[in-house]
Design a protein around this motif. Structure first.
Motif, PDB file in Angstrom:
ATOM      1  N   ASN A  76       0.811  -1.220   0.000  1.00 16.86           N
ATOM      2  CA  ASN A  76       0.000   0.000   0.000  1.00 16.86           C
ATOM      3  C   ASN A  76       0.840   1.264   0.000  1.00 16.86           C
ATOM      4  O   ASN A  76       0.499   2.257  -0.653  1.00 16.86           O
ATOM      5  CB  ASN A  76      -0.926   0.002   1.220  1.00 16.86           C
ATOM      6  CG  ASN A  76      -1.928  -1.134   1.190  1.00 16.86           C
ATOM      7  OD1 ASN A  76      -2.388  -1.538   0.122  1.00 16.86           O
ATOM      8  ND2 ASN A  76      -2.257  -1.662   2.347  1.00 16.86           N
ATOM      9  N   ARG A  77       1.932   1.256   0.728  1.00 10.93           N
ATOM     10  CA  ARG A  77       2.735   2.470   0.843  1.00 10.93           C
ATOM     11  C   ARG A  77       3.534   2.736  -0.427  1.00 10.93           C
ATOM     12  O   ARG A  77       3.819   3.880  -0.761  1.00 10.93           O
ATOM     13  CB  ARG A  77       3.652   2.364   2.057  1.00 10.93           C
ATOM     14  CG  ARG A  77       2.900   2.383   3.386  1.00 10.93           C
ATOM     15  CD  ARG A  77       3.837   2.430   4.569  1.00 10.93           C
ATOM     16  NE  ARG A  77       3.111   2.700   5.813  1.00 10.93           N
ATOM     17  CZ  ARG A  77       2.647   1.781   6.619  1.00 10.93           C
ATOM     18  NH1 ARG A  77       2.821   0.497   6.309  1.00 10.93           N
ATOM     19  NH2 ARG A  77       2.007   2.096   7.729  1.00 10.93           N
ATOM     20  N   ARG A 103      -0.487   8.619  -2.589  1.00 13.14           N
ATOM     21  CA  ARG A 103      -1.598   7.836  -3.131  1.00 13.14           C
ATOM     22  C   ARG A 103      -1.402   7.609  -4.623  1.00 13.14           C
ATOM     23  O   ARG A 103      -1.450   8.554  -5.416  1.00 13.14           O
ATOM     24  CB  ARG A 103      -2.919   8.552  -2.861  1.00 13.14           C
ATOM     25  CG  ARG A 103      -3.179   8.745  -1.371  1.00 13.14           C
ATOM     26  CD  ARG A 103      -4.234   9.788  -1.114  1.00 13.14           C
ATOM     27  NE  ARG A 103      -4.251  10.158   0.297  1.00 13.14           N
ATOM     28  CZ  ARG A 103      -4.813  11.255   0.763  1.00 13.14           C
ATOM     29  NH1 ARG A 103      -5.394  12.094  -0.082  1.00 13.14           N
ATOM     30  NH2 ARG A 103      -4.781  11.521   2.059  1.00 13.14           N
ATOM     31  N   VAL A 107       1.150   8.243   3.196  1.00 15.46           N
ATOM     32  CA  VAL A 107       1.565   7.588   1.960  1.00 15.46           C
ATOM     33  C   VAL A 107       1.248   8.491   0.777  1.00 15.46           C
ATOM     34  O   VAL A 107       0.377   9.363   0.844  1.00 15.46           O
ATOM     35  CB  VAL A 107       0.864   6.221   1.765  1.00 15.46           C
ATOM     36  CG1 VAL A 107       1.211   5.271   2.892  1.00 15.46           C
ATOM     37  CG2 VAL A 107      -0.646   6.393   1.661  1.00 15.46           C
ATOM     38  N   GLN A 136      -4.805   3.273   1.125  1.00 16.05           N
ATOM     39  CA  GLN A 136      -3.973   4.455   0.922  1.00 16.05           C
ATOM     40  C   GLN A 136      -4.683   5.714   1.374  1.00 16.05           C
ATOM     41  O   GLN A 136      -4.082   6.602   1.997  1.00 16.05           O
ATOM     42  CB  GLN A 136      -3.584   4.559  -0.555  1.00 16.05           C
ATOM     43  CG  GLN A 136      -2.643   3.461  -1.034  1.00 16.05           C
ATOM     44  CD  GLN A 136      -2.226   3.673  -2.477  1.00 16.05           C
ATOM     45  OE1 GLN A 136      -1.755   4.734  -2.854  1.00 16.05           O
ATOM     46  NE2 GLN A 136      -2.408   2.657  -3.300  1.00 16.05           N
TER      47      GLN A 136
END
Length: 787
Positions: free
Chosen positions: A315-316, A473, A471, A464
């Motif tokens: 996700n990051r 996106r 993070v 996100q």
């Protein structure tokens, strides 16, 4: 006369100058044409896939049955130094033909009585390889010399070295330094040791030496002689020479890694002009995912579930870090060659969280807002919940966590099918090919198709967004060559995304899911399952702060299976994958993107003056404005047993109490799950006139047909027109209801209020009157058979 001869001489000299200039220009033009760079090699290349750290994950043999990898970097220093020492020490001193080497080779061949030395430069060897190694003759040697001169005129020395490195034979069907490095040593050419570089430098001279015991001894002697020459030239120390001489020759070629062949095949098909793919996959995680998928695929095969796919998104990073498109079994009779991550499949209920999040973001409901869960008919479509039960009314958050179908359909009807359809397309669901009307309300229940790749990407988008500014996106990427793209779900907002995941993380779900509740207490995860109509597709997606994991299980040919559900089939695989990951704690509430709203404790609507209140979190920019319709102030007698009003009781003796009152049909089912629910007390008998004044719809509720409903009545197999079943619920089941259709009496019912009729096409009016005089009227329309 003398002047004429001078003029003639001048013209002759001028003509000769012009002829010489034209000849020179013609020669230069010919030389330019002759020496211009030509494509020497047009051989097909092997598609190859590399990991994030440039480790080989998979490759397919080229169309000509050769392992020929595309060049990835410049020629490695150790290899080209060893190569030039062995093949052509004067490479940078000649222009394609080394006359000293040719004279030496000619003298050697005369002495030996045959061709034992060719005197070929590296440039001439490139020409020979490009000409597919024709028989060695003096005439062929002359052709090679001429072509080598032309090659040197049109190419740099660096380019010629790269041509040799990319196309030299390395034994068997291995071609080029890149393929040879991986096949013999399992590493990139840039990571070769001196011994490995020397081995590959001497191998193209006689590729057949790689096979057989005696030949391998000769090959080692050639390698060791080259290593000693390199030491004498000062390329490395005596200690390094000793270590290099101690290295063993490879026993043969290594098997090609098969960690992500489905992904490789998909990339090669989608990018036909590209053969080198650098991914974000992580080798250790990819290997672990392969093991999990293979083990579970073998287990599911015993249940006649033949295909399984899974993927992991960081996700990051916004990147796909593990990808297994199918189980790896021999043969393709059950679709094992199909990359099911990219194959559109029926979505089941896997899209419900996005409807919930969208409605939260726009203020259509709160997490606690009650949504009706009662029998429903939608133009002939009669949906059911997975357990075929009705709960009357449930908070929207619980309806999502329990994956209830009927509340989801009511939410979609409230939000609007075209709006949700356009939202899904905008956010990245590319498989919606029909217009919104072609899906109808089933858009949220599996009527649509989606790919595991895109659906997992949508869930990663929720993560996100919920992580807020922690993070960047981005849309999930597969290849490092892809430019980062902003997340298309950005308009949803962190608050709505977090609340959707929060609902999926509070897995207070039906009993058969008790095991998963135990898991969630030890590690934070928001997860959702889905099962398509006909039990053909099982989905499970889990979201953690670090990763989003997607799993699909089923049969590639679409065959259904009675034991195939998202819960029983895909979810166990999901949690096994999550156990192998460092999931990164929990996603914390993005407080800057949330606000607290005071709502009725029992209904989740905005609090009025007659209901106890609680606060719930809502997206900061949402505007929920619906006041609670279910709380009312009830007037009771002193003993609180009966309702009264001023016609039968003194106001001074009345007790006024707020009361939570659901519509009759919701109340009927709600009471089964909520023993604390208090139905309205009856009116005291001396308040009879007040009973008659009660609105009918507060006592009687029609389950079917609903308001503004179009009814379709099918034709039976014998050709006769079928019948429609009207259904009602009364707060007091034992009360009789009298049914009338278009002023014609139909029937009377008690306890079970159902009546069958066969009205003709067109508008109709249904009237219900109970024995106390309560009345309910409903208009509906019967569709013509051809409508």
């Amino acid at each position: 006369m003398g002047g004429d001869r001078a003029l003639t001489s001048f013209l002759r000299r001028r003509r000769k100058g012009l002829l010489l200039a034209c000849g020179t220009l013609a020669v230069l033009s010919f030389l330019y044409w002759w020496a211009r760079p030509r494509r020497l090699f047009n051989d097909p290349l092997s598609p190859v896939l590399f990991s994030r750290d440039d480790r080989l994950l998979g490759a397919r043999i080229a169309a000509d049955e050769q392992w020929r990898f595309p060049r990835t970097e410049a020629v490695p220093v150790r290899f080209y130094q060893a190569l030039l020492e062995f093949e052509d020490r004067r490479f940078f001193l000649h222009r394609g033909v080394d006359l000293q080497a040719i004279a030496r080779a000619l003298w050697t061949n005369i002495r030996r009585g045959g061709i034992v030395s060719g005197g070929s430069t590296l440039t001439m060897q490139v020409v020979r390889i490009a000409r597919k190694n024709p028989p060695r003759t003096y005439l062929e040697k002359m052709v090679e010399m001429v072509l080598a001169l032309r090659l040197e005129l049109g190419r740099s020395k660096k380019e010629i070295l790269e041509l040799y490195a990319a196309n030299a034979p390395f034994g068997g069907n291995v071609v080029g330094i890149d393929a040879a490095s991986w096949f013999y040593f399992g590493r990139a050419p840039e990571a070769l040791s001196w011994a490995e570089a020397a081995f590959l430098a001497v191998l193209p001279n006689d590729p057949g030496l790689v096979a057989g015991g005696a030949n391998r001894l000769r090959l080692r002697e050639k390698r060791d002689r080259l290593l000693r020459r390199l030491r004498r030239r000062g390329f490395f120390s005596p200690l390094e020479l000793s270590l290099a001489l101690a290295e063993f020759l490879p026993a043969g070629t290594r098997p090609v890694p098969r960690l992500a062949l489905h992904l490789l095949d998909t990339l090669a098909a989608r990018h036909p002009g590209q053969r080198l793919f650098r991914s974000w996959l992580r080798p250790a995680l990819q290997a672990a995912l392969n093991r999990i998928v293979q083990a579970n695929g073998d287990r599911l095969l015993a249940q006649n579930v033949r295909n399984l796919a899974a993927m992991v998104i960081d996700n990051r990073q916004g990147a796909v870090v593990a990808y297994v498109g199918n189980v790896g079994r021999a043969g393709a009779e059950h679709g094992q060659d199909v990359d099911l991550i990219r194959s559109p499949r029926s979505t089941g209920s896997i899209l419900k969280p996005f409807l919930y999040a969208a409605m939260l973001g726009e203020g259509g409901l709160t997490p606690a807002t009650l949504v009706a869960d009662t029998p429903a008919h939608f133009a002939g479509y009669v949906p059911e919940n997975f357990d075929r039960r009705f709960r009357g009314a449930v908070p929207a958050r619980d309806a999502l966590a329990w994956s209830l179908n009927i509340p989801a359909l009511r939410m979609l009807r409230q939000y609007g099918i075209p709006r949700f359809y356009n939202l899904l397309k905008k956010w990245g669901l590319s498989t919606l090919e029909r217009p919104p009307g072609g899906y109808g309300l089933t858009l949220v229940l599996g009527g649509a198709e989606g790919t595991l790749f895109e659906i997992t990407g949508l869930y990663s988008g929720l993560a996100q967004l919920a992580l807020g500014d922690a993070v960047e996106r981005r849309e999930a990427r597969l290849l490092r060559s892809e430019e980062p793209r902003p997340l298309r779900m950005g308009d949803l907002g962190p608050g709505a995304a977090y609340l959707a995941l929060e609902a999926l993380s509070e897995v207070n779900r039906p009993d058969e899911e008790g095991y998963w509740k135990q898991f969630s207490s030890s590690r934070w995860v928001a997860w959702k399952t889905g099962t398509s109509f006909g039990l053909r597709d099982a989905w499970s997606v889990g979201v953690t702060p670090a990763y989003t994991v997607g799993v699909w299980a089923g049969n590639a040919d679409g065959e259904g299976n009675p034991g195939l559900t998202g819960l029983s089939t895909a979810a166990p695989v999901l949690f096994e994958i999550l156990n192998a990951l460092d999931t990164g704690g929990a996603i914390r509430p993005p407080k800057l993107w949330l606000k607290q709203v005071r709502v009725c404790r029992d209904s989740g609507f905005l609090a009025g003056e007659n209901c106890p209140t609680v606060t719930v979190s809502m997206p900061r920019d949402s505007h929920f404005q619906q006041v609670c319709p279910y709380h009312r102030l009830v007037h009771l007698d002193g003993r609180r047993r009966y309702r009264v009003d001023s016609s039968c009781e003194s106001p001074a003796r009345m007790v006024h109490e707020p009361w939570f009152v659901l519509p009759p049909v919701q109340e009927h089912y709600y009471r089964r799950y909520h023993p604390e629910y208090r139905p309205l007390p009856p009116f005291r008998p001396d308040c009879a006139e007040r009973i008659a004044a009660e609105a009918g719809r507060q006592v009687i509720s029609l389950v079917y047909p609903e308001a503004a409903t179009a009814v379709y009545i099918p034709v039976d197999l014998d050709g006769r027109r079928g019948r429609v079943v009207f259904e009602a619920i009364h707060r007091r089941r034992e009360t009789a209801i009298f049914w009338h259709l278009d002023d014609d009496y139909l029937a009377a019912t008690r306890h079970f209020h159902q009546v069958a009729a066969s009205p003709g096409p067109g508008p109709h009016r249904l009237v219900l009157i109970d024995e106390d005089g309560h009345r309910l009227e409903r208009r509906f329309f019967v569709l013509n058979r051809g409508s």
